[in-house]
Design a protein around this motif. Structure first.
Motif, PDB file in Angstrom:
ATOM      1  N   GLY A  28     -46.597 -61.160  63.157  1.00  0.00           N
ATOM      2  CA  GLY A  28     -46.259 -59.744  63.814  1.00  0.00           C
ATOM      3  C   GLY A  28     -46.851 -59.414  65.119  1.00  0.00           C
ATOM      4  N   PHE A  29     -46.594 -58.204  65.325  1.00  0.00           N
ATOM      5  CA  PHE A  29     -46.848 -57.743  66.829  1.00  0.00           C
ATOM      6  C   PHE A  29     -48.528 -57.938  66.976  1.00  0.00           C
ATOM      7  N   VAL A  30     -49.141 -57.090  66.300  1.00  0.00           N
ATOM      8  CA  VAL A  30     -50.670 -57.286  66.294  1.00  0.00           C
ATOM      9  C   VAL A  30     -51.233 -58.473  65.887  1.00  0.00           C
ATOM     10  N   ASP A  49     -47.662 -65.680  57.127  1.00  0.00           N
ATOM     11  CA  ASP A  49     -46.464 -64.626  57.354  1.00  0.00           C
ATOM     12  C   ASP A  49     -45.356 -65.047  56.509  1.00  0.00           C
ATOM     13  N   ASN A  50     -44.540 -63.920  56.067  1.00  0.00           N
ATOM     14  CA  ASN A  50     -43.369 -64.180  55.214  1.00  0.00           C
ATOM     15  C   ASN A  50     -42.018 -64.129  56.040  1.00  0.00           C
ATOM     16  N   PHE A  51     -42.257 -63.845  57.266  1.00  0.00           N
ATOM     17  CA  PHE A  51     -41.155 -63.669  58.307  1.00  0.00           C
ATOM     18  C   PHE A  51     -39.818 -62.800  57.744  1.00  0.00           C
ATOM     19  N   TYR A  54     -37.313 -57.410  58.247  1.00  0.00           N
ATOM     20  CA  TYR A  54     -37.589 -55.665  58.511  1.00  0.00           C
ATOM     21  C   TYR A  54     -37.230 -55.306  59.966  1.00  0.00           C
ATOM     22  N   TYR A  55     -37.429 -56.375  60.841  1.00  0.00           N
ATOM     23  CA  TYR A  55     -36.854 -56.180  62.238  1.00  0.00           C
ATOM     24  C   TYR A  55     -36.656 -57.711  62.648  1.00  0.00           C
ATOM     25  N   ASP A  56     -35.871 -57.731  63.729  1.00  0.00           N
ATOM     26  CA  ASP A  56     -35.466 -59.060  64.280  1.00  0.00           C
ATOM     27  C   ASP A  56     -36.078 -60.119  64.377  1.00  0.00           C
ATOM     28  N   ALA A  62     -40.186 -66.325  67.777  1.00  0.00           N
ATOM     29  CA  ALA A  62     -40.426 -66.667  69.309  1.00  0.00           C
ATOM     30  C   ALA A  62     -42.166 -66.231  69.458  1.00  0.00           C
ATOM     31  N   ARG A  63     -42.682 -65.359  68.592  1.00  0.00           N
ATOM     32  CA  ARG A  63     -44.087 -65.228  68.771  1.00  0.00           C
ATOM     33  C   ARG A  63     -44.684 -66.522  67.875  1.00  0.00           C
ATOM     34  N   GLN A  64     -44.253 -67.125  67.060  1.00  0.00           N
ATOM     35  CA  GLN A  64     -44.577 -68.043  66.165  1.00  0.00           C
ATOM     36  C   GLN A  64     -44.628 -69.506  67.251  1.00  0.00           C
ATOM     37  N   GLU A  76     -45.946 -70.409  56.255  1.00  0.00           N
ATOM     38  CA  GLU A  76     -44.766 -69.277  55.462  1.00  0.00           C
ATOM     39  C   GLU A  76     -44.885 -69.011  54.313  1.00  0.00           C
ATOM     40  N   GLY A  77     -45.417 -67.552  53.940  1.00  0.00           N
ATOM     41  CA  GLY A  77     -45.533 -67.354  52.466  1.00  0.00           C
ATOM     42  C   GLY A  77     -45.897 -65.823  52.535  1.00  0.00           C
ATOM     43  N   ASP A  78     -45.912 -65.481  51.169  1.00  0.00           N
ATOM     44  CA  ASP A  78     -46.245 -63.887  50.946  1.00  0.00           C
ATOM     45  C   ASP A  78     -47.551 -63.869  50.441  1.00  0.00           C
ATOM     46  N   ILE A  79     -48.142 -62.726  50.700  1.00  0.00           N
ATOM     47  CA  ILE A  79     -49.405 -62.490  50.301  1.00  0.00           C
ATOM     48  C   ILE A  79     -49.547 -61.952  48.788  1.00  0.00           C
ATOM     49  N   HIS A  99     -56.694 -58.977  57.889  1.00  0.00           N
ATOM     50  CA  HIS A  99     -55.540 -58.684  56.881  1.00  0.00           C
ATOM     51  C   HIS A  99     -54.600 -57.835  57.724  1.00  0.00           C
ATOM     52  N   LEU A 100     -53.171 -58.282  58.300  1.00  0.00           N
ATOM     53  CA  LEU A 100     -52.558 -57.332  59.337  1.00  0.00           C
ATOM     54  C   LEU A 100     -51.252 -57.425  58.539  1.00  0.00           C
ATOM     55  N   ALA A 101     -50.705 -58.370  57.606  1.00  0.00           N
ATOM     56  CA  ALA A 101     -49.583 -58.320  56.897  1.00  0.00           C
ATOM     57  C   ALA A 101     -49.379 -56.867  56.123  1.00  0.00           C
ATOM     58  N   ALA A 102     -48.245 -56.162  56.324  1.00  0.00           N
ATOM     59  CA  ALA A 102     -48.027 -54.895  55.658  1.00  0.00           C
ATOM     60  C   ALA A 102     -46.603 -54.692  56.006  1.00  0.00           C
ATOM     61  N   VAL A 117     -44.735 -50.823  48.251  1.00  0.00           N
ATOM     62  CA  VAL A 117     -45.535 -50.942  47.119  1.00  0.00           C
ATOM     63  C   VAL A 117     -45.846 -52.484  47.087  1.00  0.00           C
ATOM     64  N   HIS A 118     -44.816 -53.317  47.437  1.00  0.00           N
ATOM     65  CA  HIS A 118     -45.037 -54.703  47.326  1.00  0.00           C
ATOM     66  C   HIS A 118     -46.121 -55.109  48.325  1.00  0.00           C
ATOM     67  N   SER A 119     -45.822 -54.920  49.588  1.00  0.00           N
ATOM     68  CA  SER A 119     -46.762 -55.525  50.484  1.00  0.00           C
ATOM     69  C   SER A 119     -47.952 -54.849  50.466  1.00  0.00           C
ATOM     70  N   ASP A 208     -38.777 -51.331  66.123  1.00  0.00           N
ATOM     71  CA  ASP A 208     -38.521 -50.107  65.218  1.00  0.00           C
ATOM     72  C   ASP A 208     -39.259 -49.056  65.909  1.00  0.00           C
ATOM     73  N   MET A 209     -40.338 -49.269  66.901  1.00  0.00           N
ATOM     74  CA  MET A 209     -41.059 -48.087  67.715  1.00  0.00           C
ATOM     75  C   MET A 209     -40.400 -47.579  68.578  1.00  0.00           C
ATOM     76  N   THR A 210     -40.699 -46.289  68.480  1.00  0.00           N
ATOM     77  CA  THR A 210     -40.039 -45.342  69.542  1.00  0.00           C
ATOM     78  C   THR A 210     -40.194 -45.534  71.165  1.00  0.00           C
TER      79      THR A 210
HETATM   80  P1  NAD Z   1     -45.397 -56.183  62.172  1.00  0.00           P
HETATM   81  O1  NAD Z   1     -44.576 -55.694  61.479  1.00  0.00           O
HETATM   82  O2  NAD Z   1     -44.934 -56.603  63.458  1.00  0.00           O
HETATM   83  O3  NAD Z   1     -46.367 -57.240  61.495  1.00  0.00           O
HETATM   84  C1  NAD Z   1     -46.508 -57.384  59.965  1.00  0.00           C
HETATM   85  C2  NAD Z   1     -46.371 -58.900  59.817  1.00  0.00           C
HETATM   86  O4  NAD Z   1     -46.648 -58.881  58.425  1.00  0.00           O
HETATM   87  C3  NAD Z   1     -44.902 -58.811  59.857  1.00  0.00           C
HETATM   88  O5  NAD Z   1     -44.803 -60.416  60.833  1.00  0.00           O
HETATM   89  C4  NAD Z   1     -44.350 -59.553  58.600  1.00  0.00           C
HETATM   90  O6  NAD Z   1     -43.427 -60.495  58.614  1.00  0.00           O
HETATM   91  C5  NAD Z   1     -45.470 -59.685  57.877  1.00  0.00           C
HETATM   92  N1  NAD Z   1     -45.534 -59.328  56.358  1.00  0.00           N
HETATM   93  C6  NAD Z   1     -45.052 -58.201  55.880  1.00  0.00           C
HETATM   94  N2  NAD Z   1     -45.188 -58.146  54.315  1.00  0.00           N
HETATM   95  C7  NAD Z   1     -45.659 -59.541  54.232  1.00  0.00           C
HETATM   96  C8  NAD Z   1     -46.134 -60.203  52.987  1.00  0.00           C
HETATM   97  N3  NAD Z   1     -45.922 -59.167  51.969  1.00  0.00           N
HETATM   98  N4  NAD Z   1     -46.419 -61.328  52.962  1.00  0.00           N
HETATM   99  C9  NAD Z   1     -46.966 -61.768  54.010  1.00  0.00           C
HETATM  100  N5  NAD Z   1     -46.388 -61.343  55.447  1.00  0.00           N
HETATM  101  C10 NAD Z   1     -45.989 -59.998  55.550  1.00  0.00           C
HETATM  102  O7  NAD Z   1     -46.341 -54.906  62.263  1.00  0.00           O
HETATM  103  P2  NAD Z   1     -47.883 -54.485  63.380  1.00  0.00           P
HETATM  104  O8  NAD Z   1     -47.546 -53.402  64.174  1.00  0.00           O
HETATM  105  O9  NAD Z   1     -48.057 -55.956  63.768  1.00  0.00           O
HETATM  106  O10 NAD Z   1     -48.943 -54.248  62.365  1.00  0.00           O
HETATM  107  C11 NAD Z   1     -49.895 -54.702  61.873  1.00  0.00           C
HETATM  108  C12 NAD Z   1     -50.647 -54.030  60.841  1.00  0.00           C
HETATM  109  O11 NAD Z   1     -51.142 -52.598  61.676  1.00  0.00           O
HETATM  110  C13 NAD Z   1     -49.904 -53.507  59.647  1.00  0.00           C
HETATM  111  O12 NAD Z   1     -50.721 -53.202  58.610  1.00  0.00           O
HETATM  112  C14 NAD Z   1     -49.565 -51.981  60.076  1.00  0.00           C
HETATM  113  O13 NAD Z   1     -49.350 -51.118  58.891  1.00  0.00           O
HETATM  114  C15 NAD Z   1     -50.754 -51.703  60.711  1.00  0.00           C
HETATM  115  N6  NAD Z   1     -50.319 -50.520  61.855  1.00  0.00           N
HETATM  116  C16 NAD Z   1     -49.815 -50.766  62.911  1.00  0.00           C
HETATM  117  C17 NAD Z   1     -49.652 -49.648  64.041  1.00  0.00           C
HETATM  118  C18 NAD Z   1     -48.641 -49.849  64.989  1.00  0.00           C
HETATM  119  O14 NAD Z   1     -48.670 -48.880  65.879  1.00  0.00           O
HETATM  120  N7  NAD Z   1     -48.186 -51.122  65.414  1.00  0.00           N
HETATM  121  C19 NAD Z   1     -50.120 -48.474  63.432  1.00  0.00           C
HETATM  122  C20 NAD Z   1     -50.969 -48.348  62.522  1.00  0.00           C
HETATM  123  C21 NAD Z   1     -51.115 -49.327  61.645  1.00  0.00           C
END
Ligand code: NAD
Length: 358
Positions: A28-30, A49-51, A54-56, A62-64, A76-79, A99-102, A117-119, A208-210
Motif C-alpha cells: 500500500g501507499f503508507v 499484502d493481499n494485493f 480496490y485501486y489499480d 510497481a511498489r512491490q 501475498e496473503g490476507d490478514i 499494521h497498515l493493511a485495511a 468489516v472483513h479487513s 482514490d484520493m482527491t
Molecule cells: P492502501 O490501500 O494504499 O494500503 C493498504 C494495503 O493493504 C493495500 O495494499 C491492500 O492491498 C492491503 N490490504 C487491504 N486489505 C487487506 C487484507 N485483508 N489482507 C492483506 N492486505 C490487505 O492505503 P494507505 O493509504 O496506505 O493506508 C494505510 C493505512 O492507513 C490504512 O489502515 C488506512 O486506513 C490508514 N489511513 C490512511 C490515510 C491516508 O490518508 N492515506 C488516512 C487515515 C488512515
C-alpha cells in the motif's frame, strides 16, 4: 508450504537493530514508504499484502518491485488467513507489527460495506489473536484514522475528544479497531499504539484520493468537483506529507514498550496509546486546486457543489501536541512543497508506464 519456504530462504528478514517488523499492507501507499524507511535503517522487515483490486493493482505491483530491489519481501496473503499468519510467526520472531493493511476510503463503503468489516474488523482481530499468542508478543503499531472524529464540530481535534459520531462505515470500523485494541491490551497485555493519520499524500499515493484524481483530471481537462459546506465554505483537510507520517510511525515503533505477555500475576500494565499524526495546518480543497493549477500550469475546470452525505466530513485539523511530546513527531513539509514532489512522481510514473505499454 510455499510462504514458509520463501521466508526460510532469501526472504528471511535480517536485522541489525534488534527490530524485526511485520508490515501488513506493505504494498500500500503508507506501507511501502514505512517498509523502505525501516529497511534503510537496518530493521528486519517482512511485508504482507493481499494485493486486492480496490485501486489499480499495477501500482501495488510497481511498489512491490521497489521494495524487492531494496531487499523487502512481500508475502501475498490476507490478514484473515490465520494459518498463514501463524506460519509467519512460527518462521520469524517479530518484535513489532506495523499494521497498515485495511480497506481504506470513506465513499467506497457505500458500495462494498463487507470489505470494511472483513479487513478492518475481522482481519484486525485475527492479527491480534495470533500476536497475543506469540512468544514473545510483538508490540503492535497500527493505523487508525482522523475520520474517528466524525461529525465532531470542534475545530482542533485532540485525542481525548469524542469519537462517537462516525460519518462513514470506514470511520466506524476504525473506531471499532480502537476499542478492540483496548480489549486485547486489557486481557492479554498486548502493547498497542494506534495512529490517527490525517489525509496522507505524496509520491506512490492512492488514486482514490482527491489530490491524486484532481491532478489526473486537471491534466486531462476534465471538470473537477469541489465540495462546499453551507456555512464554512470549501471543505478543508489537514493534508499531511508521507515522509512526516513515516517519521511518526517510526517514532511510535521506537517508543513502543515490550508487551508484558499473558503471564498471569507477573503481568504489568502494557502500553495502550493513541496519537494524532497530522500537519496541524488545514487547507481548503479550493486552495489545493489553486496549488495544483500553479504546479501543473493548467487552469482547472471546476464546479462547486454542496457536500453530499457520502461519508466525508467538512473539516479536519489535528492537535499534535501529544505526538510531538511522546514520539518526537514534527511535520516539516507544507502542502505546496509536498504536492510538487507528488506531481514530479506522478508525471514520471505515468509517462514511464505509457512508454512500456505502447
Ligand atoms: P492502501 O490501500 O494504499 O494500503 C493498504 C494495503 O493493504 C493495500 O495494499 C491492500 O492491498 C492491503 N490490504 C487491504 N486489505 C487487506 C487484507 N485483508 N489482507 C492483506 N492486505 C490487505 O492505503 P494507505 O493509504 O496506505 O493506508 C494505510 C493505512 O492507513 C490504512 O489502515 C488506512 O486506513 C490508514 N489511513 C490512511 C490515510 C491516508 O490518508 N492515506 C488516512 C487515515 C488512515
Amino acid at each position: 508450504s510455499l510462504s514458509h519456504k520463501l521466508i526460510r530462504k532469501s526472504a528471511r528478514p535480517r536485522s541489525t537493530t534488534g527490530h524485526t517488523v511485520l508490515v501488513t499492507g506493505a504494498a500500500g501507499f503508507v506501507g511501502t514508504h514505512v517498509s523502505l524507511a525501516l529497511k534503510r535503517r537496518g530493521d528486519g522487515v517482512l511485508g504482507l499484502d493481499n494485493f486486492n483490486h480496490y485501486y489499480d493493482p499495477t501500482l501495488k505491483r510497481a511498489r512491490q518491485k521497489i521494495l524487492e530491489k531494496a531487499g523487502v519481501f512481500i508475502v501475498e496473503g490476507d490478514i484473515n488467513d490465520k494459518g498463514l499468519l501463524q506460519q509467519l510467526f512460527d518462521a520469524v520472531l517479530f518484535t513489532h507489527v506495523m499494521h497498515l493493511a485495511a480497506q481504506a476510503g470513506v465513499r467506497y463503503a457505500m458500495q462494498n460495506p463487507g470489505s470494511y468489516v472483513h479487513s478492518n474488523i475481522a482481519g484486525f482481530v485475527n492479527l491480534l489473536e495470533v500476536s497475543k499468542s506469540a512468544n514473545p508478543q510483538p508490540a503492535i503499531i497500527w493505523a487508525s484514522s482522523s475520520s474517528v472524529y466524525g461529525l465532531n464540530s470542534k475545530v482542533l481535534f485532540s485525542e481525548k475528544d469524542r469519537t462517537d459520531q462516525p460519518a462513514s462505515l470506514y470511520a466506524a470500523t476504525k473506531k471499532a479497531g480502537e476499542e478492540i485494541a483496548h480489549t486485547y491490551n486489557h486481557i492479554y497485555g498486548l502493547s498497542i499504539t494506534g495512529l490517527r493519520f490525517f489525509t496522507v499524500y505524496g509520491p506512490w499515493g492512492r488514486p482514490d484520493m482527491t489530490y491524486f484524481f484532481f491532478t489526473k483530471d486537471i491534466m486531462k481537462g476534465k471538470t473537477i468537483t469541489v465540495y462546499e459546506s453551507p456555512d464554512k465554505g470549501s471543505v478543508a483537510r489537514d493534508f499531511t506529507y508521507i515522509d512526516d507520517i513515516v517519521k511518526g510511525c517510526l517514532g511510535a515503533l521506537d517508543t513502543a514498550k515490550k508487551s508484558t505477555g499473558s503471564g498471569g500475576k507477573k503481568r504489568g500494565p502494557a502500553q495502550l496509546r493513541i496519537f494524532n499524526l497530522g500537519n496541524t495546518s488545514p487547507v481548503p480543497v479550493s486552495t489545493l486546486v489553486s496549488i495544483l493549477e500553479k504546479i501543473l500550469k493548467v487552469k482547472a475546470k471546476k464546479k462547486v457543489m454542496p457536500l453530499p452525505r457520502n461519508g466525508d466530513v467538512e473539516f479536519t485539523h489535528a492537535n499534535i501536541t501529544l505526538a510531538m511530546t511522546e514520539l518526537g513527531y514534527k511535520p516539516a513539509t507544507d502542502l505546496e512543497a509536498g504536492l510538487k514532489k507528488f506531481v514530479r512522481w506522478y508525471l514520471s510514473f505515468y509517462s514511464g508506464s505509457k512508454k512500456k505499454s505502447s
